[in-house]
Design a protein around this motif. Structure first.
Motif, mmCIF file in Angstrom:
data_model
loop_
_atom_site.group_PDB
_atom_site.id
_atom_site.type_symbol
_atom_site.label_atom_id
_atom_site.label_comp_id
_atom_site.label_asym_id
_atom_site.label_seq_id
_atom_site.Cartn_x
_atom_site.Cartn_y
_atom_site.Cartn_z
ATOM 1 N N TYR A 93 86.294 55.833 47.561
ATOM 2 C CA TYR A 93 84.893 55.858 47.982
ATOM 3 C C TYR A 93 84.715 57.072 48.888
ATOM 4 C CZ TYR A 93 80.559 54.726 50.371
ATOM 5 O OH TYR A 93 79.287 54.779 50.881
ATOM 6 N N ILE A 94 83.756 57.931 48.559
ATOM 7 C CA ILE A 94 83.534 59.144 49.329
ATOM 8 C C ILE A 94 82.601 58.830 50.506
ATOM 9 C CG2 ILE A 94 82.815 61.566 49.288
ATOM 10 C CD1 ILE A 94 85.129 60.734 47.292
ATOM 11 N N VAL A 95 83.118 58.979 51.719
ATOM 12 C CA VAL A 95 82.330 58.746 52.931
ATOM 13 C C VAL A 95 81.551 60.011 53.289
ATOM 14 C CG1 VAL A 95 82.438 58.170 55.383
ATOM 15 C CG2 VAL A 95 83.956 57.012 53.755
ATOM 16 N N SER A 96 82.247 61.146 53.309
ATOM 17 C CA SER A 96 81.593 62.433 53.592
ATOM 18 C C SER A 96 82.396 63.548 52.951
ATOM 19 C CB SER A 96 81.458 62.660 55.097
ATOM 20 O OG SER A 96 82.728 62.782 55.702
ATOM 21 N N GLY A 97 81.711 64.632 52.631
ATOM 22 C CA GLY A 97 82.357 65.762 51.994
ATOM 23 C C GLY A 97 82.176 65.733 50.484
ATOM 24 N N ARG A 98 82.927 66.572 49.810
ATOM 25 C CA ARG A 98 82.814 66.712 48.350
ATOM 26 C C ARG A 98 84.207 66.649 47.736
ATOM 27 N NH1 ARG A 98 78.809 65.806 45.315
ATOM 28 N NH2 ARG A 98 79.065 66.618 43.235
ATOM 29 N N ALA A 99 84.428 65.667 46.863
ATOM 30 C CA ALA A 99 85.714 65.490 46.189
ATOM 31 C C ALA A 99 85.650 66.095 44.794
ATOM 32 C CB ALA A 99 86.064 64.014 46.081
ATOM 33 N N ARG A 100 86.737 66.715 44.396
ATOM 34 C CA ARG A 100 86.889 67.185 43.013
ATOM 35 C C ARG A 100 88.142 66.508 42.468
ATOM 36 N NH1 ARG A 100 87.076 72.772 43.507
ATOM 37 N NH2 ARG A 100 84.800 72.699 43.413
ATOM 38 N N MET A 101 88.000 65.883 41.304
ATOM 39 C CA MET A 101 89.135 65.246 40.644
ATOM 40 C C MET A 101 89.399 65.981 39.344
ATOM 41 S SD MET A 101 90.228 62.630 42.442
ATOM 42 C CE MET A 101 91.084 61.567 41.315
ATOM 43 N N ARG A 102 90.662 66.305 39.120
ATOM 44 C CA ARG A 102 91.083 66.836 37.828
ATOM 45 C C ARG A 102 92.036 65.814 37.240
ATOM 46 N NH1 ARG A 102 92.579 73.086 37.645
ATOM 47 N NH2 ARG A 102 92.656 72.470 35.457
ATOM 48 N N GLY A 114 80.335 62.941 45.660
ATOM 49 C CA GLY A 114 79.896 63.168 47.031
ATOM 50 C C GLY A 114 79.699 61.863 47.773
ATOM 51 N N PRO A 115 79.153 61.930 48.978
ATOM 52 C CA PRO A 115 78.981 60.739 49.812
ATOM 53 C C PRO A 115 78.268 59.604 49.072
ATOM 54 C CG PRO A 115 78.480 62.700 51.064
ATOM 55 C CD PRO A 115 78.667 63.142 49.627
ATOM 56 N N GLY A 116 78.856 58.419 49.158
ATOM 57 C CA GLY A 116 78.308 57.232 48.505
ATOM 58 C C GLY A 116 78.815 57.020 47.098
ATOM 59 N N ASP A 117 79.523 58.002 46.530
ATOM 60 C CA ASP A 117 80.060 57.875 45.171
ATOM 61 C C ASP A 117 81.415 57.183 45.201
ATOM 62 O OD1 ASP A 117 77.865 59.281 44.217
ATOM 63 O OD2 ASP A 117 78.954 61.181 44.039
ATOM 64 N N PHE A 118 81.724 56.511 44.090
ATOM 65 C CA PHE A 118 83.021 55.884 43.880
ATOM 66 C C PHE A 118 83.740 56.619 42.750
ATOM 67 C CE2 PHE A 118 80.642 52.495 45.811
ATOM 68 C CZ PHE A 118 81.571 51.720 46.498
ATOM 69 N N ILE A 119 85.048 56.699 42.835
ATOM 70 C CA ILE A 119 85.885 57.246 41.778
ATOM 71 C C ILE A 119 86.868 56.152 41.383
ATOM 72 C CG2 ILE A 119 87.637 58.968 41.187
ATOM 73 C CD1 ILE A 119 86.386 60.737 43.440
ATOM 74 N N PHE A 120 87.016 55.913 40.087
ATOM 75 C CA PHE A 120 88.002 54.957 39.583
ATOM 76 C C PHE A 120 89.092 55.728 38.864
ATOM 77 C CE2 PHE A 120 89.448 52.297 35.939
ATOM 78 C CZ PHE A 120 90.186 51.379 36.679
ATOM 79 N N VAL A 121 90.346 55.471 39.224
ATOM 80 C CA VAL A 121 91.488 56.098 38.568
ATOM 81 C C VAL A 121 92.296 54.993 37.894
ATOM 82 C CG1 VAL A 121 93.530 57.558 38.851
ATOM 83 C CG2 VAL A 121 91.542 57.874 40.370
ATOM 84 N N PRO A 122 92.278 54.952 36.551
ATOM 85 C CA PRO A 122 93.042 53.928 35.823
ATOM 86 C C PRO A 122 94.553 54.140 35.950
ATOM 87 C CG PRO A 122 91.338 54.910 34.429
ATOM 88 C CD PRO A 122 91.463 55.766 35.663
ATOM 89 N N PRO A 123 95.332 53.135 35.562
ATOM 90 C CA PRO A 123 96.794 53.267 35.604
ATOM 91 C C PRO A 123 97.295 54.440 34.763
ATOM 92 C CG PRO A 123 96.159 50.980 35.247
ATOM 93 C CD PRO A 123 94.910 51.809 35.123
#
Length: 176
Positions: A93-102, A114-123
């Motif tokens: 869960y992004i609290v602040s800032g900007r995440a990049r996932m590759r 960005g803030p408020g977004d969720f990222i799901f990473v499967p197994p």
């Protein structure tokens, strides 16, 4: 009170509270809900250069059996190596800032959050976490589906130069 309007006899205590001596109330008092103050997180967890992880919920702290939760602060422009977390599912869960996932066999896909977004990473998904900003820290909350800190580093992955951007559309909420 239950539907019968009789007081709870403690019959549920065995299914929710750990066993042991003492009344059900005493077990609930000490083995029930826990509040972990934000200033009392445990930094005794795996660290990556440029990142500071702290555990809030784990087996050692609260007796959690099937979940791990904590925070990570990622310095500007910092990134992990390519890795996966075995059979674990992860939520960021992004609290602040900007995440990049590759992610992908050669990190051929990329998305940002960005803030408020969720990222799901499967197994077993090879991925790399990156602070997309060169001058702002990235603060996230992490939740994993098991208490074990499984990290399988993949140093032999040759990332593609220009990953394909992926806009995710879930099957329930179609893109307009």
């Amino acid at each position: 009170m239950h539907d019968s309007d009789e007081p709870d006899s403690g019959k549920h205590a065995g299914t929710h509270a750990p066993g042991g001596a003492g009344s059900a109330a005493e077990r609930w008092k000490h083995d029930g809900v826990r509040v972990i103050p934000g200033g009392q997180l445990d930094p005794n967890t795996a660290q990556t250069p440029g990142m500071f992880r702290q555990a809030a919920i784990n087996h050692a702290r609260v007796g959690a059996q099937k979940i791990w939760a904590g925070t990570v602060a990622i310095e500007p422009d910092a990134k992990t190596g390519v890795h996966h977390h075995g059979a674990l599912e992860s939520v960021i869960y992004i609290v602040s800032g900007r995440a990049r996932m590759r992610w992908g066999e050669r990190l051929e896909f990329v998305a940002e959050a960005g803030p408020g977004d969720f990222i799901f990473v499967p197994p077993y998904v090879p991925h790399q976490e990156i602070n997309a900003s060169t001058d702002e820290p990235l603060h996230c909350v992490l939740v994993r589906s098991d208490n074990e800190a499984v990290v399988v580093n993949l140093p032999d992955v040759e990332p593609v130069e220009r990953p394909e951007a992926v806009a995710w559309i879930d099957p329930i909420h179609k893109h307009p």
